[in-house]
Enzyme design. Structure first.
Site, mmCIF file in Angstrom:
data_model
loop_
_atom_site.group_PDB
_atom_site.id
_atom_site.type_symbol
_atom_site.label_atom_id
_atom_site.label_comp_id
_atom_site.label_asym_id
_atom_site.label_seq_id
_atom_site.Cartn_x
_atom_site.Cartn_y
_atom_site.Cartn_z
ATOM 1 N N GLY A 11 0.789 -1.225 0.000
ATOM 2 C CA GLY A 11 0.000 0.000 0.000
ATOM 3 C C GLY A 11 0.823 1.278 0.000
ATOM 4 O O GLY A 11 0.283 2.365 -0.164
ATOM 5 N N GLY B 124 4.656 3.224 -1.250
ATOM 6 C CA GLY B 124 5.923 3.166 -1.966
ATOM 7 C C GLY B 124 6.776 4.308 -1.483
ATOM 8 O O GLY B 124 7.424 4.244 -0.439
ATOM 9 N N SER B 125 6.714 5.403 -2.211
ATOM 10 C CA SER B 125 7.539 6.547 -1.847
ATOM 11 C C SER B 125 7.103 7.180 -0.527
ATOM 12 O O SER B 125 7.916 7.736 0.200
ATOM 13 C CB SER B 125 7.471 7.582 -2.966
ATOM 14 O OG SER B 125 8.028 7.049 -4.149
ATOM 15 N N GLU C 211 14.091 3.277 -5.013
ATOM 16 C CA GLU C 211 14.767 4.275 -4.160
ATOM 17 C C GLU C 211 14.166 5.662 -4.369
ATOM 18 O O GLU C 211 14.853 6.670 -4.239
ATOM 19 C CB GLU C 211 16.277 4.325 -4.424
ATOM 20 C CG GLU C 211 17.002 3.010 -4.228
ATOM 21 C CD GLU C 211 17.174 2.646 -2.770
ATOM 22 O OE1 GLU C 211 16.813 1.503 -2.434
ATOM 23 O OE2 GLU C 211 17.633 3.462 -1.971
ATOM 24 N N GLN D 137 9.740 11.435 -9.747
ATOM 25 C CA GLN D 137 8.923 12.528 -9.209
ATOM 26 C C GLN D 137 9.290 12.811 -7.753
ATOM 27 O O GLN D 137 9.399 13.969 -7.348
ATOM 28 C CB GLN D 137 7.437 12.167 -9.327
ATOM 29 C CG GLN D 137 6.882 12.213 -10.748
ATOM 30 C CD GLN D 137 7.410 11.089 -11.635
ATOM 31 O OE1 GLN D 137 7.707 9.985 -11.180
ATOM 32 N NE2 GLN D 137 7.543 11.369 -12.917
#
Lengths: 365, 394
Positions: free
Chosen positions: B134, B136-137, B373, B377
């Site tokens: 759910g 990521g960044s 990593e 964006q």
């Protein structure tokens, strides 16, 4: 060993250049464009600091030029105003080419006047590099000389020679007939009142208006052998050509940084829909992109400058200088265009310097 | 003093890695990509090459030198190994991405306890578990939880896209100790393989880096000792989140270096292809156009490398480098896509030679460098936030 920090001394010089750029150069950018040249008073101030006399002390200079140090200075001057920076660097390349390629008596004769306390700031040199058929690449130099008795016969053209109409020494880069690439390159001091030479002052320029320039055409123009700087095809000429490109790259980085800095200030203060416009990713990402590409181009420029100072082989050095100026001018162009976009309507208006910087960047190629 | 030349030690590290890439990686690169498998012999060769002999000596010398330069030495060799094969380089035995958080957040005792076993001459790996299905960044929105019960932490949650996840001896797993604290509730925990409740799920099939193992990890009432919380610098409430982010500041230049390595490999191969295999009948103009494009990409490759070098150099000097780390990662990630896709396009008229197979593989490998990593964006967001610390850029 890898290192990305200027020395303490370089940092102090950079700071001096930055404060002069902000306090003296930037405020005069617009008026210099209207005048079409740098004001003698500003040139005098700069000369007094020693920033514009990077010559050996025996010729009255402030110390012989180092590429890294002078690249830092060039960026600061470009940060002040790109056109005035090119005006200064363009002039300086005259005596610097004499220093790098010429013999002792030529150096003594042509460099010393630039260091004169009362009149040095009125001296202008020039270096003709690019031609109508190419850019700032040594391999694209096609102006040639051939020997005929005691003199050379010169053919070819030069464009955008800063101070080219009023300079002494007036140096042009030419090649020995029949040579190509980096071979056979010569630096020749050319009087313009010779048969077969035509000079036209550049008028109605797009940008770099504050750096007056001229174009030359030579058709079988006879030039005395004494006008040759040093030996034909010497490495000093290539080092001069590389230095010009490295310093032009420095000025271009400064122009890009000025645009970035100006756009950042505007984006911070301009409110739209209740928030500073930089809080929108559409603007924030543009600014991030500018900053990233500027850093990339600056590192490429620094690398070329360190190679120059280390005395790296001319073939490599010339290429590194050419790559640096290409990439730095590329970011100068895109950053100034983006700065106008961030300013919106205000960017189009001459109350702000962004439009002038965009024209300057575009005129650097 | 500004200097772009490598010291003897730096050059030696680079040469050594290049040798390894050339001898051990390139020969098996296409095969490992096709089968998604790495032979054991490669693992043992890497173990020998990097944890004994010359490499070991280089490490000792680096520690004895006056200036710390682990990051520089690491990125220099990363570029070379990615030039060989980026997927294989991720499988080299060692603590891998688990090392940075243990080194930056672990107590000296924890460092010795968790990293010591890697020196025993056997095959060991380590992993870092941050990403979840759910999130990521946006790592602050993490849902894996850690609850202290007596002398044990109890972990529950789901991690995925974990490099070497299934073969690691230990996984540094980020979890929240209190969701209401947001990012400040995040902590790093060391979870050893074989802990009851720690299960490896599926191994992903990917478009690129196919030989690299990407695993799903599941934690169901997974109990670990209390002292497996990396707590060396727990004084700050933000320690956990900072560890996660600090890890990224160190690893982004490494990812950038990998991207530069692939881009360099593709650039070299494309230049070579144009020289040797460009079909006869191409016009002089078309050839010149291709050469100019390759020249320019060569310059961009150097700029990407310098951005990586600078970010790593700052990390070694402990100069805050979030902005520079993001710059190098964003620049290199974009460039590797550009160079590899140009390679595929330029070589399109050719026979299906080995050169083209390599170019196509690198093109598939490249895409993830604009994603993991932190996506392209997110890197721009990090750069912008550093440029405007006083503005809230959501």
């Amino acid at each position: 060993m890898l290192n990305f920090a200027p020395t303490q001394e370089q940092e102090e010089i950079r700071q001096l250049a930055q404060s002069l750029a902000m306090e003296q150069v930037r405020p005069q950018g617009r008026s210099a464009e209207q005048q079409g040249d740098i004001s003698p008073a500003l040139m005098k101030t700069l000369t007094q600091t020693g920033l514009t006399t990077p010559f050996p002390e025996e010729y009255g200079g402030s110390g012989v030029v180092e590429a890294v140090t002078y690249t830092l200075i060039a960026e600061e001057l470009g940060f002040g105003d790109g056109a005035l920076a090119m005006n200064i660097i363009g002039s300086l390349m005259g005596p610097l080419t004499v220093l790098l390629a010429g013999d002792k008596s030529q150096q003594q004769h042509y460099i010393t006047p630039f260091s004169d306390a009362s009149r040095g700031h009125l001296q202008r040199g020039s270096l003709g590099f690019a031609e109508r058929t190419g850019g700032y690449y040594v391999t694209e130099i096609s102006a040639t000389i051939r020997t005929e008795g005691e003199q050379y016969i010169l053919n070819g053209s030069k464009r955008d020679v800063i101070h080219g109409g009023q300079s002494s020494p007036r140096v042009v880069l030419v090649r020995l007939e029949g040579t190509s690439g980096t071979g056979g390159l010569c630096a020749l001091m050319v009087p313009l009142d010779i048969a077969g030479a035509r000079v036209s002052l550049d008028e109605g320029k797009l940008g770099l208006i504050a750096a007056p320039s001229a174009a030359y055409t030579f058709e079988n123009a006879p030039v005395s052998a004494t006008c040759m700087l040093g030996q034909p095809g010497g490495s000093g000429v290539l080092r001069a050509a590389a230095l010009y490109n490295i310093l032009r790259a420095g000025v271009a980085c400064g122009t890009a940084r000025a645009a970035l800095d100006y756009a950042m200030d505007y984006a911070r203060g301009r409110i739209a829909f209740g928030r500073p416009i930089v809080s929108y990713q559409g603007i924030a990402f543009m600014v991030a992109e500018m900053a990233m590409k500027l850093d990339a181009a600056r590192l490429l420029t620094w690398r070329a400058a360190t190679s120059w100072d280390r005395g790296t082989g001319c073939e490599t050095l010339v290429q590194e200088g050419e790559a640096a100026q290409y990439q730095a001018i590329k970011i100068a162009k895109s950053a100034t265009i983006d700065a106008i976009q961030i300013l919106g309507g205000a960017g189009f208006i001459q109350d702000h310097p962004a439009e002038m910087w965009m024209r300057n960047a575009a005129a650097m190629e | 003093m500004i200097d772009f030349t490598l010291s003897e030690l730096q050059q030696a590290a680079r040469d050594y890695a290049h040798q390894v890439a050339l001898e051990e990686m390139r020969p098996i690169s296409l095969e490992c990509d096709r089968t998604e498998k790495i032979p054991d012999s490669f693992m043992w060769n890497m173990q020998r090459r990097f944890w004994a002999g010359a490499a070991g000596q280089a490490r000792t010398q680096a520690q004895e030198g006056e200036e710390k330069q682990d990051n520089i030495l690491s990125i220099l060799s990363q570029e070379e190994m990615a030039w060989g094969d980026a997927a294989l380089s991720t499988a080299i035995p060692g603590p891998g991405l688990a090392a940075p958080p243990i080194l930056s957040q672990g107590t000296p005792e924890q460092q010795a306890k968790f990293l010591g076993p890697y020196m025993d001459g056997q095959l060991h790996w380590g992993a870092l578990a941050l990403t979840e299905p759910g999130i990521g960044s946006d790592v602050a929105g993490m849902s894996t939880t850690a609850v202290l019960e007596g002398d044990e932490w109890v972990l529950n949650g789901h991690k995925h896209y974990i490099t070497n996840g299934a073969r690691s001896d230990l996984v540094v797993t980020f979890a929240t100790i209190d969701k209401s604290l947001g990012r400040e509730g995040i902590r790093p925990f060391v979870v050893p393989r074989g802990t009851p409740g720690f299960v490896v799920g599926r191994i992903e099939e990917k478009m690129g880096l196919r030989a690299s193992q990407t695993a799903e990890l599941i934690f169901e009432n997974c109990r670990i000792p209390k002292d497996h919380l990396l707590s060396g610098r727990e004084s700050s409430k933000k320690a956990g989140f900072k560890a996660a982010m600090g890890t990224l500041d160190a690893t982004r230049p490494m990812v950038g270096a990998l991207a530069v390595g692939i881009a360099r490999a593709a650039h070299e191969k494309t230049c070579q292809w144009v020289q040797e295999e460009l079909p006869k009948g191409f016009s002089v103009y078309k050839r010149r156009e291709i050469e100019l494009e390759l020249d320019e990409m060569g310059q961009e490759l150097e700029m990407a490398r310098f951005l990586v070098w600078r970010a790593a150099w700052m990390a070694d000097r402990r100069i805050p480098n979030s902005k520079e780390a993001s710059m190098c990662k964003a620049y290199a990630g974009g460039l590797v896509m550009k160079v590899t896709s140009a390679g595929v396009r330029i070589s399109a008229p050719g026979e299906n030679s080995e050169s083209r197979q390599f170019l196509q593989k690198w093109f598939r490998d490249a895409k993830v460098f604009d994603i993991f990593e932190g996506t392209a964006q997110i890197q721009r967001l990090v750069i912008a936030r550093r440029l405007f610390p006083e503005v809230d850029i959501p």
